[in-house]
Scaffold this motif. Structure first.
Motif, PDB file in Angstrom:
ATOM      1  N   LYS A   1       0.748  -1.293   0.096  1.00  0.00           N
ATOM      2  CA  LYS A   1       0.190  -0.004  -0.097  1.00  0.00           C
ATOM      3  C   LYS A   1       0.957   1.394  -0.049  1.00  0.00           C
ATOM      4  O   LYS A   1       0.505   2.400  -0.675  1.00  0.00           O
ATOM      5  N   GLU A   2       1.891   1.154   0.469  1.00  0.00           N
ATOM      6  CA  GLU A   2       2.839   2.616   0.698  1.00  0.00           C
ATOM      7  C   GLU A   2       3.510   2.863  -0.488  1.00  0.00           C
ATOM      8  O   GLU A   2       4.003   3.848  -0.912  1.00  0.00           O
ATOM      9  N   SER A   3       3.693   1.686  -1.527  1.00  0.00           N
ATOM     10  CA  SER A   3       4.394   1.871  -2.730  1.00  0.00           C
ATOM     11  C   SER A   3       3.694   2.683  -3.929  1.00  0.00           C
ATOM     12  O   SER A   3       2.479   2.393  -4.184  1.00  0.00           O
ATOM     13  N   LYS A   4       4.350   3.620  -4.153  1.00  0.00           N
ATOM     14  CA  LYS A   4       3.635   4.525  -5.398  1.00  0.00           C
ATOM     15  C   LYS A   4       4.461   4.308  -6.574  1.00  0.00           C
ATOM     16  O   LYS A   4       4.320   5.138  -7.612  1.00  0.00           O
ATOM     17  N   PHE A   5       5.187   3.295  -6.801  1.00  0.00           N
ATOM     18  CA  PHE A   5       5.786   3.146  -7.833  1.00  0.00           C
ATOM     19  C   PHE A   5       5.720   1.637  -8.643  1.00  0.00           C
ATOM     20  O   PHE A   5       5.427   0.683  -7.859  1.00  0.00           O
ATOM     21  N   ASP A   6       5.098   1.903  -9.701  1.00  0.00           N
ATOM     22  CA  ASP A   6       4.494   0.695 -10.534  1.00  0.00           C
ATOM     23  C   ASP A   6       5.700  -0.131 -11.244  1.00  0.00           C
ATOM     24  O   ASP A   6       5.976   0.117 -12.474  1.00  0.00           O
ATOM     25  N   LEU A   7       6.375  -0.978 -10.506  1.00  0.00           N
ATOM     26  CA  LEU A   7       7.439  -1.676 -10.928  1.00  0.00           C
ATOM     27  C   LEU A   7       7.208  -3.047 -11.341  1.00  0.00           C
ATOM     28  O   LEU A   7       6.287  -3.784 -10.458  1.00  0.00           O
ATOM     29  N   PRO A   8       7.826  -3.914 -11.907  1.00  0.00           N
ATOM     30  CA  PRO A   8       7.461  -5.250 -12.115  1.00  0.00           C
ATOM     31  C   PRO A   8       8.007  -6.008 -10.943  1.00  0.00           C
ATOM     32  O   PRO A   8       9.029  -5.744 -10.274  1.00  0.00           O
ATOM     33  N   SER A   9       7.582  -7.355 -10.602  1.00  0.00           N
ATOM     34  CA  SER A   9       7.761  -8.117  -9.790  1.00  0.00           C
ATOM     35  C   SER A   9       8.900  -9.157 -10.196  1.00  0.00           C
ATOM     36  O   SER A   9       8.997 -10.539  -9.520  1.00  0.00           O
ATOM     37  N   ASP A  10       9.383  -8.956 -11.317  1.00  0.00           N
ATOM     38  CA  ASP A  10      10.301 -10.227 -12.087  1.00  0.00           C
ATOM     39  C   ASP A  10      11.429  -9.762 -11.867  1.00  0.00           C
ATOM     40  O   ASP A  10      11.855  -8.644 -12.437  1.00  0.00           O
ATOM     41  N   GLU A  11      12.231 -10.535 -11.359  1.00  0.00           N
ATOM     42  CA  GLU A  11      13.621 -10.259 -11.161  1.00  0.00           C
ATOM     43  C   GLU A  11      14.561  -9.951 -12.628  1.00  0.00           C
ATOM     44  O   GLU A  11      15.353  -9.053 -12.413  1.00  0.00           O
ATOM     45  N   LYS A  12      14.192 -10.854 -13.485  1.00  0.00           N
ATOM     46  CA  LYS A  12      14.875 -10.713 -14.699  1.00  0.00           C
ATOM     47  C   LYS A  12      14.679  -9.322 -15.524  1.00  0.00           C
ATOM     48  O   LYS A  12      15.467  -8.668 -15.904  1.00  0.00           O
ATOM     49  N   LEU A  13      13.210  -8.814 -15.261  1.00  0.00           N
ATOM     50  CA  LEU A  13      12.876  -7.631 -15.941  1.00  0.00           C
ATOM     51  C   LEU A  13      13.750  -6.383 -15.188  1.00  0.00           C
ATOM     52  O   LEU A  13      14.054  -5.534 -15.678  1.00  0.00           O
ATOM     53  N   LEU A  14      13.593  -6.462 -13.913  1.00  0.00           N
ATOM     54  CA  LEU A  14      14.351  -5.496 -13.225  1.00  0.00           C
ATOM     55  C   LEU A  14      15.739  -5.522 -13.623  1.00  0.00           C
ATOM     56  O   LEU A  14      16.342  -4.435 -13.589  1.00  0.00           O
ATOM     57  N   ASP A  15      16.352  -6.788 -13.598  1.00  0.00           N
ATOM     58  CA  ASP A  15      17.712  -6.495 -13.840  1.00  0.00           C
ATOM     59  C   ASP A  15      17.900  -6.000 -15.334  1.00  0.00           C
ATOM     60  O   ASP A  15      18.956  -5.330 -15.485  1.00  0.00           O
ATOM     61  N   LEU A  16      17.126  -6.427 -16.429  1.00  0.00           N
ATOM     62  CA  LEU A  16      17.121  -5.623 -17.575  1.00  0.00           C
ATOM     63  C   LEU A  16      17.149  -4.155 -17.539  1.00  0.00           C
ATOM     64  O   LEU A  16      17.914  -3.761 -18.100  1.00  0.00           O
TER      65      LEU A  16
END
Length: 202
Positions: free
Chosen positions: A130-145
């Motif tokens: 609920k505190e997060s205001k950032f729409d980021l993926p929960s996929d480690e590979k996508l985040l790493d890329l």
């Protein structure tokens, strides 16, 4: 960093109101060790206001508005003269430190890559809360890329322009930059000059 948010017109760097203090700030900005690694940044100081002093009632609206105004100013592109000044003082700082990257952008990229696993874990921990205001993926590979794309952009002149442009089109780069800017504490995590490169990406 906090004073302009708390009081109208209270700027310790104002030549007219505080000539001696302003002169001291200008002199310190010419010391490479201070400017590149010791100096804090205004946004980190303002974060303290969001964590202390106001209990559970949140920030007063006028303070919150002033903070947003300051954030917008600091995220704006640098004037050419200021950019050259920062590059010059960074060159002095890096010239006697082989462990430091040759440009502020590359230093930001280096810090990003060294801490990538911890950053990914921090993002995953906060994604979907609920505190997060950032729409980021929960996929480690996508985040790493996406973080690799960030590093490429920060190291601009080391890669082909076509590669840099492709990385700029990554849909998560700006959001990760905003997340890092939100989470970062300067100078604890990074010097003020390289940290500002990430802020301007957001």
């Amino acid at each position: 960093g906090q004073l302009p948010c708390l009081h109208d017109g209270l700027d310790p760097k104002c030549d007219d109101s505080y000539p001696n203090l302003s002169a001291w700030y200008r002199a310190m900005e010419t010391v490479p060790e201070y400017a590149c690694r010791v100096k804090g940044d205004s946004s980190s100081w303002r974060k303290v206001l969001t964590m202390a002093g106001y209990g559970n009632s949140g920030l007063p609206p006028v303070v919150s508005s002033r903070m947003e105004d300051q954030d917008a100013k600091e995220s704006a592109p640098l004037e050419v003269e200021e950019e050259e000044r920062q590059k010059s003082i960074w060159n002095l700082y890096a010239s006697s430190r082989p462990h430091v990257a040759s440009t502020p952008g590359q230093e930001a990229a280096s810090t990003l890559i060294r801490n990538r696993e911890l950053i990914v874990q921090d993002i995953l921990k906060r994604t979907g809360t609920k505190e997060s205001k950032f729409d980021l993926p929960s996929d480690e590979k996508l985040l790493d890329l996406s973080m690799r794309c960030m590093a490429c952009i920060l190291c601009d002149n080391m890669y082909d322009s076509s590669d840099v442009e492709e990385c700029k089109n990554d849909v998560h780069v700006k959001t990760i930059a905003a997340f890092l800017d939100h989470r970062m504490c300067v100078p604890r995590d990074m010097g003020a000059i390289p940290a500002a490169y990430i802020k301007r990406m957001a």
